[in-house]
Write an enzyme that holds these catalytic residues in place. Sequence first.
Site, PDB file in Angstrom:
ATOM      1  N   TYR A 178     -33.017  67.555  -5.356  1.00 14.60           N
ATOM      2  CA  TYR A 178     -32.871  67.524  -4.222  1.00 14.60           C
ATOM      3  C   TYR A 178     -33.634  68.949  -3.540  1.00 14.60           C
ATOM      4  O   TYR A 178     -34.578  69.488  -4.234  1.00 14.60           O
ATOM      5  CB  TYR A 178     -31.310  67.945  -3.986  1.00 14.60           C
ATOM      6  CG  TYR A 178     -30.700  66.578  -4.272  1.00 14.60           C
ATOM      7  CD1 TYR A 178     -30.740  65.518  -3.994  1.00 14.60           C
ATOM      8  CD2 TYR A 178     -29.296  66.872  -5.394  1.00 14.60           C
ATOM      9  CE1 TYR A 178     -30.012  64.422  -4.561  1.00 14.60           C
ATOM     10  CE2 TYR A 178     -28.805  65.920  -5.660  1.00 14.60           C
ATOM     11  CZ  TYR A 178     -28.881  64.854  -5.520  1.00 14.60           C
ATOM     12  OH  TYR A 178     -28.108  63.696  -6.040  1.00 14.60           O
ATOM     13  N   GLU A 668     -19.308  37.899 -16.335  1.00 13.89           N
ATOM     14  CA  GLU A 668     -19.299  38.962 -15.604  1.00 13.89           C
ATOM     15  C   GLU A 668     -18.074  39.976 -15.880  1.00 13.89           C
ATOM     16  O   GLU A 668     -17.881  40.799 -15.372  1.00 13.89           O
ATOM     17  CB  GLU A 668     -19.202  38.559 -14.197  1.00 13.89           C
ATOM     18  CG  GLU A 668     -20.480  37.851 -13.938  1.00 13.89           C
ATOM     19  CD  GLU A 668     -21.723  38.734 -13.719  1.00 13.89           C
ATOM     20  OE1 GLU A 668     -21.533  39.632 -13.021  1.00 13.89           O
ATOM     21  OE2 GLU A 668     -22.625  38.249 -14.224  1.00 13.89           O
TER      22      GLU A 668
HETATM   23  P1  NAP Z   1     -23.187  39.124 -20.910  1.00 15.30           P
HETATM   24  O1  NAP Z   1     -23.640  40.436 -20.392  1.00 15.30           O
HETATM   25  O2  NAP Z   1     -22.814  38.131 -20.085  1.00 15.30           O
HETATM   26  O3  NAP Z   1     -24.571  38.670 -21.698  1.00 15.30           O
HETATM   27  C1  NAP Z   1     -24.632  37.534 -22.285  1.00 15.30           C
HETATM   28  C2  NAP Z   1     -26.091  37.304 -23.099  1.00 15.30           C
HETATM   29  O4  NAP Z   1     -26.077  36.068 -23.364  1.00 15.30           O
HETATM   30  C3  NAP Z   1     -27.113  37.110 -21.826  1.00 15.30           C
HETATM   31  O5  NAP Z   1     -28.356  37.876 -22.436  1.00 15.30           O
HETATM   32  C4  NAP Z   1     -27.426  35.546 -21.467  1.00 15.30           C
HETATM   33  O6  NAP Z   1     -28.890  35.907 -21.082  1.00 15.30           O
HETATM   34  C5  NAP Z   1     -27.205  35.134 -22.915  1.00 15.30           C
HETATM   35  N1  NAP Z   1     -26.676  33.757 -22.701  1.00 15.30           N
HETATM   36  C6  NAP Z   1     -25.674  33.340 -21.891  1.00 15.30           C
HETATM   37  N2  NAP Z   1     -25.390  31.977 -22.272  1.00 15.30           N
HETATM   38  C7  NAP Z   1     -26.267  31.613 -23.146  1.00 15.30           C
HETATM   39  C8  NAP Z   1     -26.582  30.357 -23.962  1.00 15.30           C
HETATM   40  N3  NAP Z   1     -25.728  29.457 -23.740  1.00 15.30           N
HETATM   41  N4  NAP Z   1     -27.317  30.278 -24.946  1.00 15.30           N
HETATM   42  C9  NAP Z   1     -28.032  31.416 -25.274  1.00 15.30           C
HETATM   43  N5  NAP Z   1     -27.754  32.617 -24.639  1.00 15.30           N
HETATM   44  C10 NAP Z   1     -27.016  32.843 -23.633  1.00 15.30           C
HETATM   45  O7  NAP Z   1     -22.233  39.096 -22.084  1.00 15.30           O
HETATM   46  P2  NAP Z   1     -22.086  40.266 -23.266  1.00 15.30           P
HETATM   47  O8  NAP Z   1     -23.076  40.939 -23.622  1.00 15.30           O
HETATM   48  O9  NAP Z   1     -21.417  39.233 -24.219  1.00 15.30           O
HETATM   49  O10 NAP Z   1     -20.818  41.304 -22.749  1.00 15.30           O
HETATM   50  C11 NAP Z   1     -19.528  40.862 -22.451  1.00 15.30           C
HETATM   51  C12 NAP Z   1     -19.096  41.745 -21.373  1.00 15.30           C
HETATM   52  O11 NAP Z   1     -19.035  43.095 -21.854  1.00 15.30           O
HETATM   53  C13 NAP Z   1     -19.822  41.751 -20.359  1.00 15.30           C
HETATM   54  O12 NAP Z   1     -19.300  42.045 -18.916  1.00 15.30           O
HETATM   55  C14 NAP Z   1     -20.546  43.122 -20.446  1.00 15.30           C
HETATM   56  O13 NAP Z   1     -20.992  43.906 -19.150  1.00 15.30           O
HETATM   57  C15 NAP Z   1     -19.586  44.082 -21.159  1.00 15.30           C
HETATM   58  N6  NAP Z   1     -20.262  45.017 -21.788  1.00 15.30           N
HETATM   59  C16 NAP Z   1     -20.658  46.313 -21.112  1.00 15.30           C
HETATM   60  C17 NAP Z   1     -21.265  47.044 -21.976  1.00 15.30           C
HETATM   61  C18 NAP Z   1     -21.711  48.268 -21.213  1.00 15.30           C
HETATM   62  O14 NAP Z   1     -22.426  48.947 -21.724  1.00 15.30           O
HETATM   63  N7  NAP Z   1     -21.442  48.600 -19.877  1.00 15.30           N
HETATM   64  C19 NAP Z   1     -21.526  46.838 -23.076  1.00 15.30           C
HETATM   65  C20 NAP Z   1     -20.993  45.876 -23.860  1.00 15.30           C
HETATM   66  C21 NAP Z   1     -20.614  44.861 -23.147  1.00 15.30           C
HETATM   67  P3  NAP Z   1     -29.713  34.571 -20.661  1.00 15.30           P
HETATM   68  O15 NAP Z   1     -28.825  33.640 -20.377  1.00 15.30           O
HETATM   69  O16 NAP Z   1     -30.833  34.967 -20.229  1.00 15.30           O
HETATM   70  O17 NAP Z   1     -30.223  34.271 -22.283  1.00 15.30           O
END
Ligand code: NAP
Length: 685
Positions: A178, A668
Amino acid sequence: MTANTAANAPAHKKYPNLFSPLDLGFTQLKNRALMGSMHTGLEEVEGGFERLAAYFAERAHGGVGMMITGGISPNEEGSMGSEMSTPEHAEGHRQVTDAVHAVDPDIKICMQILHAGPLAHTPTMVGPSAVPSRLSRLIPNELDEAGVQKQINDHVNCTKMAKLAGYDGVEIIGSAGYLLSTFLVEKTNQREDQWGGSYENRMRFPLEIMRRCRAEVGENFILIFRIAAMDMLQGGMSWDEVVLLAKEMEKAGATIISTHFTWHESAVPTIATMVPRAAFSGVTGRLNKELNIPTITSNRINMPDVAEQVLADGDADLVSMARPMLADAELVKKAFEGREDEINTCIGCNQACLDHGFEGKEISCLVNPRALNETFLNYEPSTAPKKIAVVGAGPAGLAYATVAAERGHCVTLYDAGSEIGGQFNLAKQVPGKEEFYETLRYYSRMLEVHHVDVRLNTKVCAEDLKNGGYDHVVVATGITPRTPEVEGIDHPKVVSYVDVIRGNVAVGKKVAVMGAGGIGFDVSELIMHKGVSAAMDKEVFAREWGIDFTNHPRGGVTGVVPQVEAADRQVFLLQRKSTPVGRGLGKTTGWTHRMSLAKRGVQMMNGIEYNRVDDQGLHISIEGVPQILDVDTVIVCAGQVPKRALYDELADSSIATSLVGGAYEASELDAKAAIKQASELAAAV
Ligand code: NAP
Ligand code: FAD
Ligand code: SF4
């Protein structure tokens, strides 16, 4: 200055330093706990001051000694949203100061003056030189002599208006990139007049502001200067420059020096959950020994024992806990009363506070959705207590059960697993996410305090619930990991993230991670990890991020090469989207996860089409060009689908049924959404 316990006051048995008053000469602070500044965005919202008043008053009831508001600009050109330059502005703030002093006139509240300089949200923004911030990339208007004088006058006027508004003092921020800090560093101050060139000239602007503010408000007003004790910039401030500035600030009239440890554009995490607790307090300690006025330390001090240790070590006179008091307004009171196990600990996730702030949304807290919503989200006693069954003890079920029970409902909480926590039991095993244990400790204690009947190892079916005599059933059964429709997905080399984290399956040397959301990143971190988690060891953290705490080169980082130990593995982290990998991660923490994996050699690839899995590996195409990733393990992290069969089976029953968390909406869905939704529903049942 070294912490001094007041001679006559009986010392607190467990936290003698934390609960000793601090004499500032013209006034006293009742204890050493400070709620540091956090921008809320509410000053600009209709009815915002009423909500801020309730928020600060609740923390005052919680026993804190002093609080600092979010940053307020002294003028239009330094503004990130809110300004204090007229008596009309001061009038709005009166609601806040009156509310705090009505709780206890001895509790101090100071306003932070934040002139954002090149980070301001206005085309009229200014800087010492026309050098853009690495963050905003916008070029500030270079100040001429009259412009410099105007900025000084505006700080003085702002301090005067803060006093008029009833504040006990102001904190002037001289760090983070800042305006004031941009005068101090050669990179952003290229002037050749009396405000640039030598360090003596570069210090002149912040010192002149301090001198003139002191002259304006007289002796009996708290003036805090926030200094970048380690700015984490290559070529940033040297240790000698930091000490000289702090000493000159003392002479110029500062009451307290508050230490800060970053510029926002620096590439070192300083407050994320992967940062060890109190990692930077030793730096404050060194500065403390050089000064006669008190110092404040901060950053990842989230529990009273950590605060007490910092004070006992003589590292600071006051401990700032900003996010921890967002997470639990009663942190200080609970510590005083020996109820530490009831503290809802800040886990350093930034998901509902800083991420929201940087996205221009109202801030709150992942573990405490009441934060900044105190005027409308309240857990009042129920006038018609019900018999409620909550199925699923993940974050959603835990939040629902504890809030409903706190309100007087009779709650039974079921989980098929042997421990509470749901997916948080996976999250807590990821290196850098050790704080998640605290949330489970908190809920575990709340279940006891509010007499929830917990039944573990109990898989519940619809018949059990129909025959249980419940008035209300809450289905919080979470999710089922998604299985993508890819040829060969049932091949033996394909495994689920759940089995990998639980250690149920062996992971090979060459790995493809299918899906690059939060879980894909966490799993990659876990399988590439070697040795002690950086979050648990300050020296490992310093090595991994290239910080030299011992010799304090310029910025603490200049010329220090990060050294990361990694597992002997090759990992490909894949997504179908063509956007940069990791774009969907948190605004303020996503870059740390991307950097951490990059340092460990993880290859992040986007625009992937999955063709099939077979003995050769994972067959993919990128822009139609096929290739084979010769991997021995494919870990599926492809999101989740809701697990709501139980809810559907209850559709024909007369029992009122609610669906919360991942069972309600899996896409989400994160813990922030799950806890918020469940708490709001439980507040209304
Ligand atoms: P996510 O964030 O929705 O990611 C899912 C991943 O899978 C994406 O990369 C998606 O990208 C891929 N995907 C979706 N459908 C697919 C399909 N049919 N075939 C192949 N790939 C597919 O979910 P998540 O990683 O399972 O996490 C779950 C929740 O926990 C989320 O809300 C996340 O925000 C939360 N979380 C948060 C943190 C954090 O540090 N804040 C850490 C862990 C988890 P593409 O479709 O591009 O391939
Ligand atoms: P869950 O946590 O899935 O809990 C559901 C519970 O229901 C389970 O305990 C299960 O045993 C029980 N259950 C299911 N069926 C029955 C039945 N019939 N009878 C009895 N019990 C049953 N989110 C964030 O916001 N930030 C993060 O940093 C983060 N990191 C994560 C890291 C990992 C590795 C993982 C896996 C998840 C992470 N998440 C994170 C996501 C977060 O954990 C979930 O969003 C959250 O747990 C969802 O809560 P929930 O209560 O809806 O479901
Ligand atoms: Fe702490 Fe996360 Fe709450 Fe922010 S959202 S206060 S980091 S627990």
